[in-house]
Design an enzyme around this catalytic site. Structure first.
Site, mmCIF file in Angstrom:
data_model
loop_
_atom_site.group_PDB
_atom_site.id
_atom_site.type_symbol
_atom_site.label_atom_id
_atom_site.label_comp_id
_atom_site.label_asym_id
_atom_site.label_seq_id
_atom_site.Cartn_x
_atom_site.Cartn_y
_atom_site.Cartn_z
ATOM 1 N N SER A 229 87.671 60.270 61.145
ATOM 2 C CA SER A 229 86.566 60.967 59.340
ATOM 3 C C SER A 229 86.473 59.945 58.230
ATOM 4 C CB SER A 229 87.595 62.606 58.767
ATOM 5 O OG SER A 229 86.841 63.171 57.899
ATOM 6 N N ASP A 398 79.401 68.742 64.571
ATOM 7 C CA ASP A 398 79.938 68.335 63.693
ATOM 8 C C ASP A 398 79.073 67.940 62.191
ATOM 9 O OD1 ASP A 398 81.192 67.219 61.872
ATOM 10 O OD2 ASP A 398 82.322 65.682 62.192
ATOM 11 N N HIS A 424 84.189 68.679 63.756
ATOM 12 C CA HIS A 424 85.043 68.008 63.118
ATOM 13 C C HIS A 424 86.870 67.425 63.717
ATOM 14 C CE1 HIS A 424 84.328 64.620 60.213
ATOM 15 N NE2 HIS A 424 85.709 64.861 59.705
#
Length: 612
Positions: A229, A398, A424
Site C-alpha cells: 500500500s 481493489d 487491499h
C-alpha cells in the site's frame, strides 16, 4: 441543477452539508475519546464486559460454539504487545534497531535474520566472518506499523517468516510517528512541529536513511524492497528522487500498489477529499489523526471491534473482507492501527483530488485565482526515472488501484500481475495469500535479488544451535492453541504459560477446484501488455513448498494444480500469454462476479456459487 455557494471553492451545497455533518461526527467522537481517557480502568473493563455479554446474547448458539472452539486461534496474537512477542509466538528471534534520520527522527527497525535454532549464528557480519544472506526490506502501509506483517494465525501465510526460512536476512521498517518511531531529537510528540510531515519526508528521509542503515549494518551492496500500500508509494517516490538509491535496491516488489487511487466510495468522505487543507486540519487537528481508534479497541469486545472495522472499510472503500477468515480478523485487527500525521492523510487527499502522484501542495486552493494552475505547478514525483526492476502485484477488486493510470507513470520495464477478486488487505491476511501472492514474490527475488551472486547454502562457520531458547509458544502446525471457552484468553496477562500443553487447533483450508475453468484466457487490460519477465513454470509451487520443509515435524501445505495461463502487464510490447502455475490464471473481468467465492478461499463449508 446543482447550486454553488458563491466565492467558496468548488463544492456544491450538498457537499458542504456533508462536510458539516462529518465535522460534527468527528467532534463528537473526539469528545467521547476524551471522556474515555479520563475514565479509570475498572470502568473501561466494565464497558468491555457489557459489550461482551451483549454480543453473546445477540449471537446464535452456533456462533457462540464456533467462537469457543476458535478462541485460542487468535487470542494470543491479538494480545501480543509488540513485534518481538509476535515473533516469539512462532519461535523466531527478532532484533530491534534504531536509525536517526537526517532531520532528527528516530525510527524503529526490526530484523529477522535467523531460522529457528540459528540464533547464535553470525549473519552478514562483514569482514568478521559469518554467513552471508541476501537482504529483504519490508515496509507497511498508511496508519500501520511493522506488526501487520507478522500477526497471522498460520506461519505459512506470514511472508517474513517464509523469507527467513528461505535464507534471507529480513528487515522491517516503520514510518515516523507510528508506534515504534514516536520520537525525535528536536521536538516532542506532544508538539505540533513533530507531526508536520507527509509523504515528502518519508521519501526524502525515512526510506533512504533506513536503507542506508541496513546496508551498512549488513555489509551488503544492495537489498530487495517489498512494500504494501503506502509502503509502495513511498518506494515509488524515494526511488524517483534519489537516482543513486536505484543501485542499492535490486528489485522493488509492490503489493497492493498505491500511487494515484481512484478515490473513496462514500460521498461524505469524498467531500473531505475535495475540501481545502485548512478545513481538514480544522476537523482533524494538526497532530496525529484518529488518535481515539485505540480507545474503541480497549472498550469493545473483539468481535464487535472487528464488525466496526469491517463496516468502516465497507463504508470508505467498498471492501467486503470475505477473503480473510474471521479468526484472522480477530487476531490482526488489534494490530491494524498505528499513529500518523493528519498532514500525511491530507497529502493523499490532494493526490486523489488532482489525480497526480505529486508532492505536498503547501498553497491552499484560492477560488479567486482562476489561473493558478497556469502559473503554479506542484512538483510531481518523477517515477519514470526509476531504474530498479519493478513488479506490481495488485487485486482485481481493489478500489484503491487504477493499474492503467499507474502503468502510464512508471518506466517501461514495469511488470504488473493481477490477483482476481483480491482486495487491499488481502495481500496481508487472506487465507490464500501464500498460494496466490507468495510465488510471485519468490520468483521475483530469485531472479533479481543478490546481484553479487553469493551462495546462501555455503555455511563456513559452525552453527551454535540453541533450539530451546526460542522454541516458540505455538505448535509446528501454525495453529494457535489456547484455553477453550468464550471468555478464555481475554486478558493480555494470560501470557505464554497457559498455551503450553494445550490442544492444537488447526485451520482447515480447502483447495480451489479448477475443473470449471475453461482454457480461454482473458483479454489484456492494456494494449501495451506483454508476457512477464518472471515466468511461473510448473516447478514454481514446488519451489514454494521447499521453504516449508525445514522441519520434519512441520506440516507441508499442498498447492493446487497449475492453471492454464496467466496474464501480466508491462509498459511495452504486445500482449502474450505464458504457461503458469498460479491461480491467477484469469482476469476478474473474464469470470462472472462471485465465481471465485470467498468461502472457497477461506475454507468454509458454504456452497460455491456456480458461474453464470
Amino acid at each position: 441543477m446543482a447550486v454553488h455557494i458563491p466565492f467558496l471553492s468548488r463544492l456544491h451545497l450538498r457537499q458542504y452539508f456533508a462536510l458539516l455533518l462529518s465535522i460534527v461526527l468527528i467532534v463528537l467522537e473526539s469528545f467521547i475519546a476524551i471522556i474515555t481517557l479520563a475514565l479509570p480502568s475498572p470502568i473501561i473493563n466494565l464497558c468491555y464486559r457489557i459489550t461482551r455479554k451483549l454480543w453473546n446474547h445477540l449471537s446464535s448458539p452456533t456462533s457462540r460454539r464456533n467462537r469457543q472452539k476458535s478462541k485460542g486461534v487468535w487470542s494470543s496474537i491479538a494480545n501480543a504487545s509488540d513485534f518481538t512477542e509476535l515473533c516469539e509466538l512462532y519461535g523466531y528471534y527478532a532484533e530491534e534497531h534504531i536509525v536517526q534520520t537526517a532531520d532528527g527522527y528516530l525510527l524503529g527497525l526490526h530484523r529477522l535474520g535467523w531460522r529457528r535454532g540459528e540464533e547464535d549464528l553470525r549473519v552478514n557480519a562483514g569482514p568478521k566472518g559469518g554467513v552471508k544472506k541476501k537482504v529483504v526490506y519490508l515496509h507497511h502501509g498508511l496508519l500501520m506499523n511493522s506488526e501487520v506483517w507478522v500477526c497471522l494465525t498460520e506461519r505459512e501465510r506470514c511472508l517474513p517468516f517464509e523469507l527467513v526460512e528461505r535464507g534471507y536476512d529480513v528487515w522491517l521498517g516503520n514510518n515516523r510517528g507510528n508506534k515504534y518511531s514516536k520520537k525525535s531529537v528536536h521536538t516532542a510528540p506532544t508538539s505540533t512541529a513533530f507531526w508536520d510531515f507527509s509523504m515528502d519526508q518519508f521519501a526524502f528521509h525515512d526510506i533512504p536513511d533506513s536503507i542506508d542503515y541496513i546496508l551498512r549494518t549488513t555489509h551488503q551492496p544492495s537489498l530487495s524492497y517489498i512494500g504494501f500500500s503506502q509502503g509502495t508509494a513511498q518506494a515509488f517516490a524515494t526511488l524517483s528522487i534519489h537516482p543513486t538509491l536505484n543501485d542499492k535496491v535490486d528489485v522493488f516488489i509492490a503489493l497492493a500498489p498505491a500511487m494515484s487511487p481512484k478515490g473513496l466510495t462514500t460521498g461524505i468522505v469524498d467531500s473531505f477529499v475535495k475540501a481545502s487543507p485548512d478545513v481538514l486540519f480544522l476537523a482533524f487537528g494538526r497532530r496525529a489523526i484518529l488518535g481515539s481508534a485505540t480507545m474503541w479497541q480497549s472498550i469493545l469486545y473483539p468481535p464487535i471491534f472487528v464488525r466496526l472495522i469491517d463496516t468502516s472499510l465497507k463504508f470508505l472503500f467498498g471492501w467486503t473482507g470475505n477473503n480473510i477468515t474471521p479468526q484472522q480478523k480477530l487476531a490482526s485487527y488489534p494490530h491494524l492501527y498505528s499513529f500518523t500525521s493528519t498532514k500525511s492523510v491530507v497529502h493523499w487527499f490532494q493526490i486523489i483530488r488532482n489525480g497526480v502522484f505529486q508532492m505536498y501542495d503547501d498553497e491552499a486552493p484560492n477560488p479567486f485565482y482562476a489561473n493558478r494552475d497556469r502559473y503554479y505547478k506542484v512538483a510531481k514525483f518523477p517515477t519514470r526515472n526509476i531504474r530498479t526492476p519493478i513488479v506490481l502485484v495488485y487485486g482485481g477488486s481493489d478500489s484503491l488501484v487504477d493499474i492503467k493510470v499507474m502503468l502510464k507513470e512508471l518506466p517501461r520495464h514495469t511488470i504488473a500481475k493481477e490477483i482476481p477478486h483480491y482486495e487491499h488487505l488481502d495481500f496481508l491476511w487472506a487465507s490464500s495469500v501464500d498460494q496466490l501472492v507468495f510465488p510471485h514474490v519468490f520468483e521475483a527475488l530469485e531472479q533479481y535479488a543478490g546481484t553479487d551472486g553469493y551462495h546462501l547454502e555455503q555455511r563456513k562457520e559452525k552453527r551454535l544451535r540453541s533450539p530451546g531458547r526460542y522454541r516458540g509458544l505455538l505448535p509446528e502446525s501454525g495453529a494457535l492453541p489456547g484455553p477453550e471457552g468464550d471468555d478464555a484468553g481475554d486478558e493480555s496477562s494470560s501470557g505464554p504459560a497457559i498455551f503450553r500443553g494445550a490442544k492444537k487447533v488447526s485451520q482447515n483450508t480447502r483447495r480451489i477446484s479448477f475443473d470449471q475453468v475453461d482454457g480461454a484466457g482473458p483479454q489484456p487490460q492494456s494494449p501495451q501488455a506483454q508476457a512477464s519477465k518472471i515466468p511461473h513454470p510448473a516447478s514454481s509451487y514446488a519451489t514454494a513448498v521447499t521453504g516449508r520443509q525445514h522441519s520434519p515435524t512441520h506440516s507441508t501445505t499442498t498447492f493446487p494444480p497449475p492453471a492454464p495461463k496467466v496474464h501480466v502487464h508491462t509498459n511495452s510490447s504486445e500482449s502474450t500469454s505464458v504457461d503458469a502455475s498460479q491461480i491467477t490464471a484469469r482476469s476478474s473481468t473474464s469470470r462472472p462476479e462471485g465465481w471465485w467465492s470467498s468461502d472457497e478461499v477461506a475454507g468454509t463449508e458454504h456452497t460455491r456459487r456456480a458461474a453464470s
